[in-house]
Design a protein around this motif. Structure first.
Motif, PDB file in Angstrom:
ATOM      1  N   PRO A 134       0.812  -1.227   0.000  1.00  0.00           N
ATOM      2  CA  PRO A 134       0.000   0.000   0.000  1.00  0.00           C
ATOM      3  C   PRO A 134       0.843   1.274   0.000  1.00  0.00           C
ATOM      4  O   PRO A 134       0.421   2.285  -0.580  1.00  0.00           O
ATOM      5  CB  PRO A 134      -0.836  -0.114   1.277  1.00  0.00           C
ATOM      6  CG  PRO A 134      -0.232  -1.209   2.084  1.00  0.00           C
ATOM      7  CD  PRO A 134       0.483  -2.101   1.142  1.00  0.00           C
ATOM      8  N   ILE A 135       2.033   1.234   0.615  1.00  0.00           N
ATOM      9  CA  ILE A 135       2.890   2.430   0.595  1.00  0.00           C
ATOM     10  C   ILE A 135       3.373   2.707  -0.826  1.00  0.00           C
ATOM     11  O   ILE A 135       3.348   3.849  -1.298  1.00  0.00           O
ATOM     12  CB  ILE A 135       4.087   2.266   1.549  1.00  0.00           C
ATOM     13  CG1 ILE A 135       3.619   2.051   2.983  1.00  0.00           C
ATOM     14  CG2 ILE A 135       4.999   3.501   1.479  1.00  0.00           C
ATOM     15  CD1 ILE A 135       4.736   1.685   3.957  1.00  0.00           C
ATOM     16  N   GLY A 136       3.806   1.648  -1.514  1.00  0.00           N
ATOM     17  CA  GLY A 136       4.231   1.809  -2.907  1.00  0.00           C
ATOM     18  C   GLY A 136       3.098   2.280  -3.800  1.00  0.00           C
ATOM     19  O   GLY A 136       3.305   3.085  -4.720  1.00  0.00           O
ATOM     20  N   THR A 137       1.898   1.799  -3.516  1.00  0.00           N
ATOM     21  CA  THR A 137       0.721   2.245  -4.262  1.00  0.00           C
ATOM     22  C   THR A 137       0.476   3.717  -3.999  1.00  0.00           C
ATOM     23  O   THR A 137       0.108   4.477  -4.916  1.00  0.00           O
ATOM     24  CB  THR A 137      -0.494   1.393  -3.868  1.00  0.00           C
ATOM     25  OG1 THR A 137      -0.178   0.005  -4.069  1.00  0.00           O
ATOM     26  CG2 THR A 137      -1.719   1.751  -4.694  1.00  0.00           C
ATOM     27  N   GLY A 138       0.709   4.151  -2.761  1.00  0.00           N
ATOM     28  CA  GLY A 138       0.584   5.575  -2.429  1.00  0.00           C
ATOM     29  C   GLY A 138       1.631   6.423  -3.120  1.00  0.00           C
ATOM     30  O   GLY A 138       1.341   7.546  -3.573  1.00  0.00           O
ATOM     31  N   LEU A 139       2.836   5.906  -3.231  1.00  0.00           N
ATOM     32  CA  LEU A 139       3.884   6.621  -3.969  1.00  0.00           C
ATOM     33  C   LEU A 139       3.478   6.795  -5.433  1.00  0.00           C
ATOM     34  O   LEU A 139       3.695   7.857  -6.034  1.00  0.00           O
ATOM     35  CB  LEU A 139       5.202   5.863  -3.870  1.00  0.00           C
ATOM     36  CG  LEU A 139       5.902   5.873  -2.512  1.00  0.00           C
ATOM     37  CD1 LEU A 139       7.004   4.818  -2.467  1.00  0.00           C
ATOM     38  CD2 LEU A 139       6.475   7.251  -2.203  1.00  0.00           C
ATOM     39  N   ALA A 140       2.883   5.741  -6.005  1.00  0.00           N
ATOM     40  CA  ALA A 140       2.414   5.822  -7.391  1.00  0.00           C
ATOM     41  C   ALA A 140       1.273   6.837  -7.517  1.00  0.00           C
ATOM     42  O   ALA A 140       1.187   7.570  -8.510  1.00  0.00           O
ATOM     43  CB  ALA A 140       1.957   4.444  -7.866  1.00  0.00           C
ATOM     44  N   PHE A 141       0.401   6.878  -6.511  1.00  0.00           N
ATOM     45  CA  PHE A 141      -0.681   7.871  -6.512  1.00  0.00           C
ATOM     46  C   PHE A 141      -0.098   9.283  -6.549  1.00  0.00           C
ATOM     47  O   PHE A 141      -0.589  10.158  -7.281  1.00  0.00           O
ATOM     48  CB  PHE A 141      -1.564   7.697  -5.275  1.00  0.00           C
ATOM     49  CG  PHE A 141      -2.648   8.734  -5.159  1.00  0.00           C
ATOM     50  CD1 PHE A 141      -3.852   8.565  -5.828  1.00  0.00           C
ATOM     51  CD2 PHE A 141      -2.463   9.878  -4.407  1.00  0.00           C
ATOM     52  CE1 PHE A 141      -4.851   9.531  -5.742  1.00  0.00           C
ATOM     53  CE2 PHE A 141      -3.449  10.848  -4.316  1.00  0.00           C
ATOM     54  CZ  PHE A 141      -4.653  10.677  -4.976  1.00  0.00           C
TER      55      PHE A 141
ATOM     56  N   TRP B 106      -7.793   3.589 -10.081  1.00  0.00           N
ATOM     57  CA  TRP B 106      -7.279   4.917 -10.425  1.00  0.00           C
ATOM     58  C   TRP B 106      -6.180   4.872 -11.481  1.00  0.00           C
ATOM     59  O   TRP B 106      -5.573   5.902 -11.774  1.00  0.00           O
ATOM     60  CB  TRP B 106      -6.766   5.608  -9.160  1.00  0.00           C
ATOM     61  CG  TRP B 106      -7.838   5.832  -8.128  1.00  0.00           C
ATOM     62  CD1 TRP B 106      -9.164   6.073  -8.361  1.00  0.00           C
ATOM     63  CD2 TRP B 106      -7.675   5.800  -6.707  1.00  0.00           C
ATOM     64  NE1 TRP B 106      -9.837   6.216  -7.176  1.00  0.00           N
ATOM     65  CE2 TRP B 106      -8.957   6.048  -6.136  1.00  0.00           C
ATOM     66  CE3 TRP B 106      -6.592   5.581  -5.858  1.00  0.00           C
ATOM     67  CZ2 TRP B 106      -9.163   6.089  -4.762  1.00  0.00           C
ATOM     68  CZ3 TRP B 106      -6.805   5.628  -4.494  1.00  0.00           C
ATOM     69  CH2 TRP B 106      -8.064   5.886  -3.947  1.00  0.00           C
ATOM     70  N   LYS B 107      -5.923   3.687 -12.026  1.00  0.00           N
ATOM     71  CA  LYS B 107      -4.897   3.515 -13.054  1.00  0.00           C
ATOM     72  C   LYS B 107      -3.564   4.140 -12.629  1.00  0.00           C
ATOM     73  O   LYS B 107      -2.982   4.987 -13.311  1.00  0.00           O
ATOM     74  CB  LYS B 107      -5.355   4.094 -14.402  1.00  0.00           C
ATOM     75  CG  LYS B 107      -6.483   3.300 -15.033  1.00  0.00           C
ATOM     76  CD  LYS B 107      -6.739   3.722 -16.463  1.00  0.00           C
ATOM     77  CE  LYS B 107      -7.769   2.808 -17.128  1.00  0.00           C
ATOM     78  NZ  LYS B 107      -7.994   3.162 -18.541  1.00  0.00           N
ATOM     79  N   LEU B 108      -3.087   3.679 -11.501  1.00  0.00           N
ATOM     80  CA  LEU B 108      -1.867   4.246 -10.935  1.00  0.00           C
ATOM     81  C   LEU B 108      -0.615   3.680 -11.613  1.00  0.00           C
ATOM     82  O   LEU B 108      -0.600   2.513 -12.016  1.00  0.00           O
ATOM     83  CB  LEU B 108      -1.806   3.970  -9.432  1.00  0.00           C
ATOM     84  CG  LEU B 108      -2.963   4.556  -8.611  1.00  0.00           C
ATOM     85  CD1 LEU B 108      -2.753   4.281  -7.131  1.00  0.00           C
ATOM     86  CD2 LEU B 108      -3.111   6.061  -8.855  1.00  0.00           C
ATOM     87  N   PRO B 109       0.436   4.482 -11.719  1.00  0.00           N
ATOM     88  CA  PRO B 109       1.670   4.053 -12.398  1.00  0.00           C
ATOM     89  C   PRO B 109       2.570   3.216 -11.486  1.00  0.00           C
ATOM     90  O   PRO B 109       3.582   3.688 -10.975  1.00  0.00           O
ATOM     91  CB  PRO B 109       2.327   5.380 -12.781  1.00  0.00           C
ATOM     92  CG  PRO B 109       1.892   6.330 -11.696  1.00  0.00           C
ATOM     93  CD  PRO B 109       0.499   5.912 -11.326  1.00  0.00           C
TER      94      PRO B 109
ATOM     95  N   ASN C  57       4.803  11.459 -14.728  1.00  0.00           N
ATOM     96  CA  ASN C  57       5.109  10.376 -15.666  1.00  0.00           C
ATOM     97  C   ASN C  57       6.186   9.440 -15.130  1.00  0.00           C
ATOM     98  O   ASN C  57       6.883   8.764 -15.894  1.00  0.00           O
ATOM     99  CB  ASN C  57       5.527  10.906 -17.042  1.00  0.00           C
ATOM    100  CG  ASN C  57       5.364   9.855 -18.139  1.00  0.00           C
ATOM    101  OD1 ASN C  57       4.431   9.044 -18.113  1.00  0.00           O
ATOM    102  ND2 ASN C  57       6.268   9.848 -19.104  1.00  0.00           N
ATOM    103  N   LYS C  58       6.335   9.395 -13.801  1.00  0.00           N
ATOM    104  CA  LYS C  58       7.267   8.477 -13.158  1.00  0.00           C
ATOM    105  C   LYS C  58       6.496   7.305 -12.550  1.00  0.00           C
ATOM    106  O   LYS C  58       5.300   7.399 -12.279  1.00  0.00           O
ATOM    107  CB  LYS C  58       8.083   9.191 -12.069  1.00  0.00           C
ATOM    108  CG  LYS C  58       8.905  10.353 -12.598  1.00  0.00           C
ATOM    109  CD  LYS C  58       9.886   9.917 -13.673  1.00  0.00           C
ATOM    110  CE  LYS C  58      10.674  11.084 -14.242  1.00  0.00           C
ATOM    111  NZ  LYS C  58      11.515  10.665 -15.395  1.00  0.00           N
ATOM    112  N   LEU C  59       7.213   6.202 -12.316  1.00  0.00           N
ATOM    113  CA  LEU C  59       6.604   4.977 -11.811  1.00  0.00           C
ATOM    114  C   LEU C  59       7.124   4.645 -10.420  1.00  0.00           C
ATOM    115  O   LEU C  59       8.159   5.143  -9.994  1.00  0.00           O
ATOM    116  CB  LEU C  59       6.935   3.791 -12.726  1.00  0.00           C
ATOM    117  CG  LEU C  59       6.859   3.954 -14.231  1.00  0.00           C
ATOM    118  CD1 LEU C  59       7.246   2.636 -14.901  1.00  0.00           C
ATOM    119  CD2 LEU C  59       5.482   4.396 -14.660  1.00  0.00           C
ATOM    120  N   CYS C  60       6.405   3.750  -9.757  1.00  0.00           N
ATOM    121  CA  CYS C  60       6.922   3.153  -8.534  1.00  0.00           C
ATOM    122  C   CYS C  60       7.022   1.648  -8.736  1.00  0.00           C
ATOM    123  O   CYS C  60       6.030   0.995  -9.073  1.00  0.00           O
ATOM    124  CB  CYS C  60       6.029   3.457  -7.330  1.00  0.00           C
ATOM    125  SG  CYS C  60       6.643   2.691  -5.815  1.00  0.00           S
TER     126      CYS C  60
END
Length: 325
Positions: A127-134, A169-172, A142-145
């Protein structure tokens, strides 16, 4: 979506990857030695055998993409660009360590290299990585996690909550499942009903594919295609890297749940040795050039160990810093 062999490593990538993977291997071996000498305390999880995963991913990511992983994190933080001496100093509890000697093996960070841990709770980094992507999407960067997790973490509930939000939310975010077959000590087939872990996101519409985690070119090929898909705004992807750890779950694990024959057979596919052999076979480097790299790495590790065992310990005042009340 996934096409086998679409991307190939070039000469420089092979040679650079050999040096990086060898550095991580020798670093981890030195960790094991220092742990046995009582110079590293607490839990310590080695990455020996899995080096091709982080090396292949690192070739596909931009320098400004972020990375987060679990407690088996030494290879990931070294790949983020930090001087390994600060990583080892953290392991030995020195003030000059990357977390001031207070995080140890399981909690280390390199914000300059956009590496956000090192997390001790199984699955907590997802979930933290998903938050970074958010945050990346919110800020339109245009950066990814790249969010790494193990096969054991795949059974944790918060992983699927994160998958749902990432897909909604189509997160990167690229989820990299490092499937080393045994999580803490129970085989995947005994702990997971669906053993094709790359399919774990299907109910959320997250595509996934499997790569040979002992083969850097397979990982690089998967990572490049994942990056293209995600950076085009399509949302998350799962890569399952089929890998294997040669040591126990942690330094306190004798790994009696698997046979010596199994481990020896897996060592026939050693990712570091494989990169070295391909580099020679393709004439990307001579034996003499590789020996130079090996001597360079040996010298670096000696300097790392010297630094980490002679630096000052944190002062007593540090007990009260970085504390949230």
């Amino acid at each position: 979506m996934f096409e086998l062999g679409k991307y190939k490593l070039n000469l420089k990538q092979y040679v650079d990857s050999y040096e990086k993977m060898l550095l991580i291997r020798r670093f981890e071996e030195k960790c094991g030695q220092l742990y046995g000498m009582g110079l590293i305390g607490g839990f310590c999880h080695l990455y020996i055998g899995q080096e091709a995963v982080i090396a292949g991913i690192d070739l596909a990511k931009d320098k400004d993409d972020s990375t987060i992983t679990s407690y088996r994190d030494h290879g990931h933080i070294i790949a983020s660009g930090i001087d390994p001496k600060y990583v080892m100093a953290e392991l030995t509890g020195r003030a000059s360590g990357c977390s001031k000697g207070k995080g140890g093996s399981m909690h280390m960070f390199n914000s300059e290299g956009r590496f956000y841990g090192g997390h001790g709770i199984v699955g907590a980094q997802v979930p933290i990585g998903t938050g970074l992507a958010f945050a990346e999407k919110y800020n339109n960067t245009n950066k990814l996690c790249f969010t790494f997790l193990g096969d054991g973490a795949v059974n944790q509930g918060q992983v699927y909550e994160a998958f749902n939000m990432a897909a909604l939310w189509k997160l990167p975010v690229v989820y990299v499942i490092e499937n080393n077959e045994y999580s803490m000590g129970t085989s995947v087939v005994r702990s997971t009903a669906m053993t094709d872990l790359y399919r774990k996101g299907e109910s959320f519409g997250i595509p996934g594919f499997q790569a040979d985690g002992m083969n850097i070119e397979s990982i690089y090929n998967a990572a490049m295609q994942a990056v293209q898909y995600v950076r085009s705004g399509n949302g998350p992807v799962i890569i399952e890297a089929k890998t294997y750890r040669y040591r126990g779950h942690s330094m306190s694990d004798p790994a009696k749940y698997r046979t010596k024959d199994e481990v020896e057979e897996k060592k026939n596919h050693d990712p570091v040795a494989a990169v070295r052999q391909i580099t020679i076979d393709k004439s990307y480097a001579s034996e003499e050039q590789l020996k130079e790299i090996e001597n360079k790495v040996k010298k670096t590790i000696a300097e790392v160990a010297e630094f980490a065992t002679t630096e000052a310990l944190p002062s007593e005042d540090e007990l009260f810093t970085d504390i949230f009340k």
